[in-house]
Design a protein around this motif. Structure first.
Motif, PDB file in Angstrom:
ATOM      1  N   ALA A  24       0.817  -1.210   0.000  1.00  0.00           N
ATOM      2  CA  ALA A  24       0.000   0.000   0.000  1.00  0.00           C
ATOM      3  C   ALA A  24       0.854   1.264   0.000  1.00  0.00           C
ATOM      4  O   ALA A  24       0.330   2.346  -0.187  1.00  0.00           O
ATOM      5  N   GLN A  25       2.150   1.144   0.269  1.00  0.00           N
ATOM      6  CA  GLN A  25       3.028   2.309   0.277  1.00  0.00           C
ATOM      7  C   GLN A  25       2.963   3.014  -1.075  1.00  0.00           C
ATOM      8  O   GLN A  25       3.088   2.397  -2.124  1.00  0.00           O
ATOM      9  N   GLU A  26       2.744   4.308  -1.017  1.00  0.00           N
ATOM     10  CA  GLU A  26       2.605   5.074  -2.258  1.00  0.00           C
ATOM     11  C   GLU A  26       3.926   5.100  -3.025  1.00  0.00           C
ATOM     12  O   GLU A  26       4.993   5.304  -2.443  1.00  0.00           O
ATOM     13  N   VAL A  27       3.845   4.871  -4.323  1.00  0.00           N
ATOM     14  CA  VAL A  27       5.015   4.936  -5.198  1.00  0.00           C
ATOM     15  C   VAL A  27       4.909   6.210  -6.032  1.00  0.00           C
ATOM     16  O   VAL A  27       3.902   6.447  -6.695  1.00  0.00           O
ATOM     17  N   VAL A  28       5.930   7.022  -5.966  1.00  0.00           N
ATOM     18  CA  VAL A  28       5.988   8.254  -6.753  1.00  0.00           C
ATOM     19  C   VAL A  28       6.965   8.016  -7.899  1.00  0.00           C
ATOM     20  O   VAL A  28       8.156   7.752  -7.667  1.00  0.00           O
ATOM     21  N   ARG A  29       6.444   8.086  -9.114  1.00  0.00           N
ATOM     22  CA  ARG A  29       7.270   7.779 -10.287  1.00  0.00           C
ATOM     23  C   ARG A  29       7.779   9.060 -10.950  1.00  0.00           C
ATOM     24  O   ARG A  29       6.983   9.947 -11.279  1.00  0.00           O
ATOM     25  N   ILE A  30       9.080   9.112 -11.132  1.00  0.00           N
ATOM     26  CA  ILE A  30       9.706  10.231 -11.837  1.00  0.00           C
ATOM     27  C   ILE A  30      10.354   9.695 -13.099  1.00  0.00           C
ATOM     28  O   ILE A  30      11.143   8.751 -13.051  1.00  0.00           O
ATOM     29  N   GLY A  31       9.983  10.264 -14.234  1.00  0.00           N
ATOM     30  CA  GLY A  31      10.539   9.823 -15.505  1.00  0.00           C
ATOM     31  C   GLY A  31      11.841  10.530 -15.822  1.00  0.00           C
ATOM     32  O   GLY A  31      12.068  11.671 -15.396  1.00  0.00           O
ATOM     33  N   SER A  96       2.265   6.100 -18.450  1.00  0.00           N
ATOM     34  CA  SER A  96       2.671   5.400 -17.223  1.00  0.00           C
ATOM     35  C   SER A  96       2.318   6.189 -15.966  1.00  0.00           C
ATOM     36  O   SER A  96       2.618   5.752 -14.852  1.00  0.00           O
ATOM     37  N   LYS A  97       1.718   7.371 -16.182  1.00  0.00           N
ATOM     38  CA  LYS A  97       1.262   8.226 -15.082  1.00  0.00           C
ATOM     39  C   LYS A  97       2.401   8.632 -14.141  1.00  0.00           C
ATOM     40  O   LYS A  97       2.274   8.539 -12.895  1.00  0.00           O
ATOM     41  N   VAL A  98       3.502   9.083 -14.737  1.00  0.00           N
ATOM     42  CA  VAL A  98       4.593   9.585 -13.901  1.00  0.00           C
ATOM     43  C   VAL A  98       4.144  10.868 -13.220  1.00  0.00           C
ATOM     44  O   VAL A  98       3.275  11.596 -13.707  1.00  0.00           O
ATOM     45  N   ASN A  99       4.764  11.147 -12.082  1.00  0.00           N
ATOM     46  CA  ASN A  99       4.403  12.347 -11.311  1.00  0.00           C
ATOM     47  C   ASN A  99       5.215  13.567 -11.721  1.00  0.00           C
ATOM     48  O   ASN A  99       4.870  14.702 -11.371  1.00  0.00           O
ATOM     49  N   GLY A 100       6.302  13.343 -12.455  1.00  0.00           N
ATOM     50  CA  GLY A 100       7.162  14.425 -12.926  1.00  0.00           C
ATOM     51  C   GLY A 100       8.213  13.860 -13.852  1.00  0.00           C
ATOM     52  O   GLY A 100       8.424  12.639 -13.878  1.00  0.00           O
ATOM     53  N   VAL A 101       8.872  14.727 -14.607  1.00  0.00           N
ATOM     54  CA  VAL A 101       9.870  14.272 -15.583  1.00  0.00           C
ATOM     55  C   VAL A 101      11.142  15.109 -15.472  1.00  0.00           C
ATOM     56  O   VAL A 101      11.088  16.343 -15.360  1.00  0.00           O
ATOM     57  N   VAL A 102      12.282  14.429 -15.520  1.00  0.00           N
ATOM     58  CA  VAL A 102      13.585  15.077 -15.649  1.00  0.00           C
ATOM     59  C   VAL A 102      14.079  14.782 -17.059  1.00  0.00           C
ATOM     60  O   VAL A 102      14.265  13.626 -17.428  1.00  0.00           O
ATOM     61  N   SER A 329       1.944  14.528  -4.259  1.00  0.00           N
ATOM     62  CA  SER A 329       2.696  14.228  -5.479  1.00  0.00           C
ATOM     63  C   SER A 329       1.824  14.376  -6.719  1.00  0.00           C
ATOM     64  O   SER A 329       2.280  14.112  -7.832  1.00  0.00           O
ATOM     65  N   ASP A 330       0.583  14.806  -6.518  1.00  0.00           N
ATOM     66  CA  ASP A 330      -0.325  15.060  -7.634  1.00  0.00           C
ATOM     67  C   ASP A 330       0.188  16.283  -8.393  1.00  0.00           C
ATOM     68  O   ASP A 330       0.286  17.372  -7.806  1.00  0.00           O
ATOM     69  N   PRO A 331       0.542  16.131  -9.684  1.00  0.00           N
ATOM     70  CA  PRO A 331       1.099  17.259 -10.437  1.00  0.00           C
ATOM     71  C   PRO A 331       0.264  18.534 -10.352  1.00  0.00           C
ATOM     72  O   PRO A 331       0.814  19.634 -10.236  1.00  0.00           O
ATOM     73  N   ALA A 332      -1.051  18.405 -10.383  1.00  0.00           N
ATOM     74  CA  ALA A 332      -1.917  19.584 -10.330  1.00  0.00           C
ATOM     75  C   ALA A 332      -1.772  20.342  -9.014  1.00  0.00           C
ATOM     76  O   ALA A 332      -1.932  21.569  -8.967  1.00  0.00           O
ATOM     77  N   LYS A 333      -1.446  19.612  -7.937  1.00  0.00           N
ATOM     78  CA  LYS A 333      -1.338  20.239  -6.618  1.00  0.00           C
ATOM     79  C   LYS A 333       0.067  20.774  -6.328  1.00  0.00           C
ATOM     80  O   LYS A 333       0.207  21.795  -5.652  1.00  0.00           O
ATOM     81  N   TYR A 334       1.110  20.080  -6.814  1.00  0.00           N
ATOM     82  CA  TYR A 334       2.453  20.560  -6.482  1.00  0.00           C
ATOM     83  C   TYR A 334       3.054  21.478  -7.538  1.00  0.00           C
ATOM     84  O   TYR A 334       4.029  22.186  -7.276  1.00  0.00           O
TER      85      TYR A 334
END
Length: 381
Positions: A24-31, A96-102, A329-334
């Motif tokens: 259940a631990q939230e996974v934050v994906r960064i591309g 893939s619904k990443v939360n952010g991209v580098v 970690s929701d892109p719209a919020k951060y």
């Protein structure tokens, strides 16, 4: 027997609960996207390794967003430095619904990809794209942590005309968004400082034979040749300049300013012949942090930093810091918090963004090469 069964049942239930909690631990994906294949794969891998190092270190410390401990995960994509492949990689990360991209590394891939991330509302921080157009499209999701070509190309133009005292300056570019853009700004910088452009030639980012354009320029007797492009092309070009007896100073942007350049030029670079600028750099006060990063990078990857690994590292840090501050970690919020980043203390210096998403007060580092090694000349802001 009943007592034992009950005990085992409790143990089994506890194990199931623990497994559920872990899952259940939230996974934050960064591309991350860069050219991890092809002629400049060493630069793409450098960027990706910097981002991965940041992910690993942050996970080791523990990241809490909105009161919950999260696990950061890096999703790496290869764009091969190709705009079409770059947009495909961008869409894959969106799906893939990443939360952010580098990324991306190259301006030519970052610019078209920016539209895709913008439409999906996903923040994108490039650690190395310097073409001004990257942050001039009005996208609220687009950021960079390095100075742009207006600053870089113009500074090199002034340096060639004033410090190198170039009287007859030739320009070559590889027709990519990066190469042409930085060459255009270099030419403006030369002319603004009283220098003379005696010729402008073109090649491409996959070329290996430059005999025609170099022979044409040789007849004009240039004392400085500027190349807008990457080290994989600059190296063979320097070799062929040597073969043709062209002794002009060779100047380029961050694309050629790598530790690999002397190898790609097969040892044909004379001391203080090549001058380049990296879109970034640290002042004396920040030198220890950068030195520490380079040492950790070497210890972790068994490789030396090429150019922009520290900026990829900081880009991850900036994204995660904004998520932590926003509590989501929701892109719209951060995203609104990210846009207001001010004074983030990275290994590359303090990071703040202006209204366009450009770094404020971006630095440049001027380098030359001696005995096959890159040496810093100055940090300019």
């Amino acid at each position: 027997m009943i007592k034992k069964t009950f005990t085992f049942s409790l143990i089994g239930a506890a194990a199931l609960l623990a497994a559920h909690a872990a899952s259940a631990q939230e996974v934050v994906r960064i591309g991350h996207v860069g050219p991890t294949s092809g002629a400049i794969a060493h630069l793409g891998k450098d960027n990706e390794l910097g981002a991965r190092m940041a992910i690993d270190e942050l996970n080791a410390k523990g990241v809490v967003i909105g009161g919950k401990k999260v696990k950061l995960e890096l999703l790496g994509e290869d764009d091969a430095g190709d705009p079409k492949q770059g947009t495909q990689a961008a869409q894959k990360l969106v799906d893939s619904k990443v939360n952010g991209v580098v990324g991306h590394l190259n301006s030519g891939t970052s610019i078209p990809a920016a539209k895709i991330y913008s439409e999906a509302g996903i923040p994108q921080i490039s650690p190395s794209s310097t073409n001004p157009k990257f942050t001039r499209s009005g996208y609220k999701t687009t950021f960079r942590v390095v100075a742009d070509d207006v600053h870089l190309g113009g500074t090199l133009g002034r340096y060639a005309a004033k410090d190198l005292k170039g009287k007859s300056i030739a320009v070559i570019d590889d027709r990519t968004a990066y190469g042409q853009g930085v060459a255009d700004e270099f030419e403006k910088g030369v002319k603004a400082n009283g220098g003379k452009i005696i010729g402008r030639e073109f090649t491409n980012d996959k070329a290996t034979d430059f005999s025609a354009i170099l022979t044409s320029l040789k007849s004009k007797k240039p004392d400085v040749i500027f190349f807008g492009g990457m080290d994989a092309v600059a190296g063979p070009m320097l070799r062929q300049m040597k073969q043709l007896g062209i002794s002009a100073k060779f100047v380029g942007g961050d694309g050629i300013c790598t530790t690999e350049l002397p190898k790609l030029a097969a040892g044909t670079i004379d001391d203080s012949q090549v001058y380049c600028a990296e879109a970034g750099g640290v002042d004396a006060a920040q030198k220890q942090a950068m030195d520490d990063f380079r040492a950790r990078f070497r210890n972790t990857t068994k490789l030396d930093v090429q150019v922009y690994a520290p900026y990829s590292y900081d880009a991850v840090g900036v994204l995660v810091a904004a998520m932590v501050k926003a509590g989501s970690s929701d892109p719209a919020k951060y995203l609104p918090v990210l846009a207001k980043t001010e004074g983030y203390k990275g290994v590359t210096g303090n990071i703040s963004f202006d209204a366009k998403g450009d770094i404020k007060n971006g630095a440049l580092t001027l380098y030359t090469y001696k005995a096959g090694n890159r040496e810093s000349l100055a940090v300019i802001r």
